[in-house]
Design an enzyme around this catalytic site. Sequence first.
Site, PDB file in Angstrom:
ATOM      1  N   SER A 140       0.873  -1.173   0.000  1.00 51.59           N
ATOM      2  CA  SER A 140       0.000   0.000   0.000  1.00 51.59           C
ATOM      3  C   SER A 140       0.910   1.224   0.000  1.00 51.59           C
ATOM      4  O   SER A 140       2.095   1.113   0.348  1.00 51.59           O
ATOM      5  CB  SER A 140      -0.842  -0.003   1.288  1.00 51.59           C
ATOM      6  OG  SER A 140      -1.433   1.259   1.509  1.00 51.59           O
ATOM      7  N   TYR A 154      -2.081  -1.341  10.291  1.00 52.32           N
ATOM      8  CA  TYR A 154      -2.086  -1.500   8.824  1.00 52.32           C
ATOM      9  C   TYR A 154      -0.739  -1.056   8.239  1.00 52.32           C
ATOM     10  O   TYR A 154      -0.119  -1.792   7.460  1.00 52.32           O
ATOM     11  CB  TYR A 154      -3.234  -0.674   8.238  1.00 52.32           C
ATOM     12  CG  TYR A 154      -3.440  -0.861   6.756  1.00 52.32           C
ATOM     13  CD1 TYR A 154      -3.999  -2.028   6.252  1.00 52.32           C
ATOM     14  CD2 TYR A 154      -3.084   0.143   5.850  1.00 52.32           C
ATOM     15  CE1 TYR A 154      -4.203  -2.207   4.879  1.00 52.32           C
ATOM     16  CE2 TYR A 154      -3.284  -0.019   4.481  1.00 52.32           C
ATOM     17  CZ  TYR A 154      -3.842  -1.199   4.006  1.00 52.32           C
ATOM     18  OH  TYR A 154      -4.035  -1.365   2.643  1.00 52.32           O
TER      19      TYR A 154
HETATM   20  N1  LIG Z   1      -8.539  -0.192  -1.895  1.00 49.18           N
HETATM   21  C1  LIG Z   1      -7.548   0.579  -1.544  1.00 49.18           C
HETATM   22  O1  LIG Z   1      -7.681   1.801  -1.557  1.00 49.18           O
HETATM   23  C2  LIG Z   1      -6.222  -0.032  -1.157  1.00 49.18           C
HETATM   24  C3  LIG Z   1      -5.124   0.824  -1.014  1.00 49.18           C
HETATM   25  C4  LIG Z   1      -3.900   0.275  -0.691  1.00 49.18           C
HETATM   26  C5  LIG Z   1      -3.757  -1.099  -0.534  1.00 49.18           C
HETATM   27  N2  LIG Z   1      -4.835  -1.918  -0.661  1.00 49.18           N
HETATM   28  C6  LIG Z   1      -4.615  -3.368  -0.528  1.00 49.18           C
HETATM   29  O2  LIG Z   1      -5.136  -4.018  -1.657  1.00 49.18           O
HETATM   30  C7  LIG Z   1      -5.400  -5.397  -1.332  1.00 49.18           C
HETATM   31  C8  LIG Z   1      -6.738  -5.797  -1.916  1.00 49.18           C
HETATM   32  O3  LIG Z   1      -7.780  -5.154  -1.213  1.00 49.18           O
HETATM   33  P1  LIG Z   1      -9.018  -4.434  -1.934  1.00 49.18           P
HETATM   34  O4  LIG Z   1      -8.786  -2.975  -1.846  1.00 49.18           O
HETATM   35  O5  LIG Z   1      -9.276  -5.053  -3.244  1.00 49.18           O
HETATM   36  O6  LIG Z   1     -10.172  -4.761  -0.856  1.00 49.18           O
HETATM   37  P2  LIG Z   1     -11.377  -5.823  -0.863  1.00 49.18           P
HETATM   38  O7  LIG Z   1     -11.871  -5.842   0.543  1.00 49.18           O
HETATM   39  O8  LIG Z   1     -12.331  -5.466  -1.951  1.00 49.18           O
HETATM   40  O9  LIG Z   1     -10.664  -7.197  -1.209  1.00 49.18           O
HETATM   41  C9  LIG Z   1      -9.862  -7.888  -0.273  1.00 49.18           C
HETATM   42  C10 LIG Z   1     -10.188  -9.368  -0.339  1.00 49.18           C
HETATM   43  O10 LIG Z   1      -9.347 -10.094   0.604  1.00 49.18           O
HETATM   44  C11 LIG Z   1     -10.160 -11.111   1.179  1.00 49.18           C
HETATM   45  N3  LIG Z   1      -9.579 -11.584   2.453  1.00 49.18           N
HETATM   46  C12 LIG Z   1      -9.611 -10.965   3.664  1.00 49.18           C
HETATM   47  N4  LIG Z   1      -9.025 -11.748   4.597  1.00 49.18           N
HETATM   48  C13 LIG Z   1      -8.617 -12.873   3.972  1.00 49.18           C
HETATM   49  C14 LIG Z   1      -7.957 -14.053   4.400  1.00 49.18           C
HETATM   50  N5  LIG Z   1      -7.585 -14.226   5.695  1.00 49.18           N
HETATM   51  N6  LIG Z   1      -7.677 -15.026   3.496  1.00 49.18           N
HETATM   52  C15 LIG Z   1      -8.064 -14.870   2.190  1.00 49.18           C
HETATM   53  N7  LIG Z   1      -8.717 -13.788   1.735  1.00 49.18           N
HETATM   54  C16 LIG Z   1      -8.978 -12.792   2.602  1.00 49.18           C
HETATM   55  C17 LIG Z   1     -11.514 -10.446   1.351  1.00 49.18           C
HETATM   56  O11 LIG Z   1     -12.547 -11.388   1.551  1.00 49.18           O
HETATM   57  C18 LIG Z   1     -11.640  -9.669   0.046  1.00 49.18           C
HETATM   58  O12 LIG Z   1     -12.267 -10.449  -0.952  1.00 49.18           O
HETATM   59  C19 LIG Z   1      -5.281  -5.483   0.189  1.00 49.18           C
HETATM   60  O13 LIG Z   1      -4.035  -6.078   0.527  1.00 49.18           O
HETATM   61  C20 LIG Z   1      -5.306  -4.028   0.641  1.00 49.18           C
HETATM   62  O14 LIG Z   1      -4.619  -3.841   1.850  1.00 49.18           O
HETATM   63  C21 LIG Z   1      -6.064  -1.406  -0.956  1.00 49.18           C
END
Ligand SMILES: NC(=O)c1ccc[n+]([C@@H]2O[C@H](COP(=O)([O-])OP(=O)(O)OC[C@H]3O[C@@H](n4cnc5c(N)ncnc54)[C@H](O)[C@@H]3O)[C@@H](O)[C@H]2O)c1
Length: 279
Positions: A140, A154
């Site tokens: 991130s 986080y």
């Molecule tokens: N959306 C943002 O703005 C943003 C910014 C920076 C980083 N991220 C990172 O991007 C990645 C993807 O997240 P996203 O934004 O698509 O969110 P999201 O919540 O839409 O998707 C995350 C997915 O991870 C799954 N998950 C959670 N715990 C789990 C586990 N123990 N085992 C397997 N699956 C699990 C959830 O069920 C979900 O489907 C994450 O690592 C998040 O930290 C997101």
Amino acid sequence: MDFTGKTAVVTGGASGMGYAMAERFLAEGANVVIADIEREALDRAAHTLGLLGDVLAVRTDVSSEESVQALADETIERFGGVHILCNNAGVETGGSFGAIAARSWRWVMDVNFFGVLNGCRVFLPLLEEQPEAHIVNTASVAAFNTGTATMTPYATSKFAVLALSESLDIELRARNATVAMHLLAPGPVKTRMVEAERNKPADVQLSAEPERIAQMENLARLTAEVGLEPSEVAGMVYDAIQDGGFFILTHPEHALTGVRKRLHWMETGEAPAPRIAGT
Ligand SMILES: NC(=O)c1ccc[n+]([C@@H]2O[C@H](COP(=O)([O-])OP(=O)(O)OC[C@H]3O[C@@H](n4cnc5c(N)ncnc54)[C@H](O)[C@@H]3O)[C@@H](O)[C@H]2O)c1
């Protein structure tokens, strides 16, 4: 890399960026394994993605090495090999430091850091069987920025993903390994991340502090206003796999600002002020 007939494993593949990566890889001709802890979302994703190509959905808890090993076993059984691993599943919870229970810290570190580590440990030997393979670890912009109110676990977990990924990349390059590393460090992206606490174990208590609620509202507003579409990020991941770039920075200025702040702090001793998400 010609994706036709290759196999990609995407954790957190039922939602957000993971789903978009799966969709893009399928469009490029790959077989895709989506791994997620959320059963219903996983089933829905398997159905819609299955219209695009060959998809295997495996309910997985990335924080458990046994569960990740079972994911690898099912992948090999179905597709015979694996070429791309996206360690993308992630969660977030927090509060002011004194209000964050040890169990909350553990959940965030278990999924965000140990989930990525489990993926690297279990899949690296399988990926090394291929003439070309890729690991994409999702961190991130928080991996470069400290001090965001109520989000210390986080940021800590994402710093750990950064250190692991950089170190592994340097080691793999030093021995001319066939596996390339990539570090995806997104800024705001329109996903369900702001609702990440939906997946919390029952014994993780949520903070009801006004500061925490305001931070989450701010993050949701910021994401709605300036967030990228997950498909745009999936395109950046695809491009990085093609051109070999390590850092995939969706919002380079957010990442570079964090690094510059640290450099200024180290050089002058002047600590930065607390920040709200996106600043
Ligand atoms: N959306 C943002 O703005 C943003 C910014 C920076 C980083 N991220 C990172 O991007 C990645 C993807 O997240 P996203 O934004 O698509 O969110 P999201 O919540 O839409 O998707 C995350 C997915 O991870 C799954 N998950 C959670 N715990 C789990 C586990 N123990 N085992 C397997 N699956 C699990 C959830 O069920 C979900 O489907 C994450 O690592 C998040 O930290 C997101």
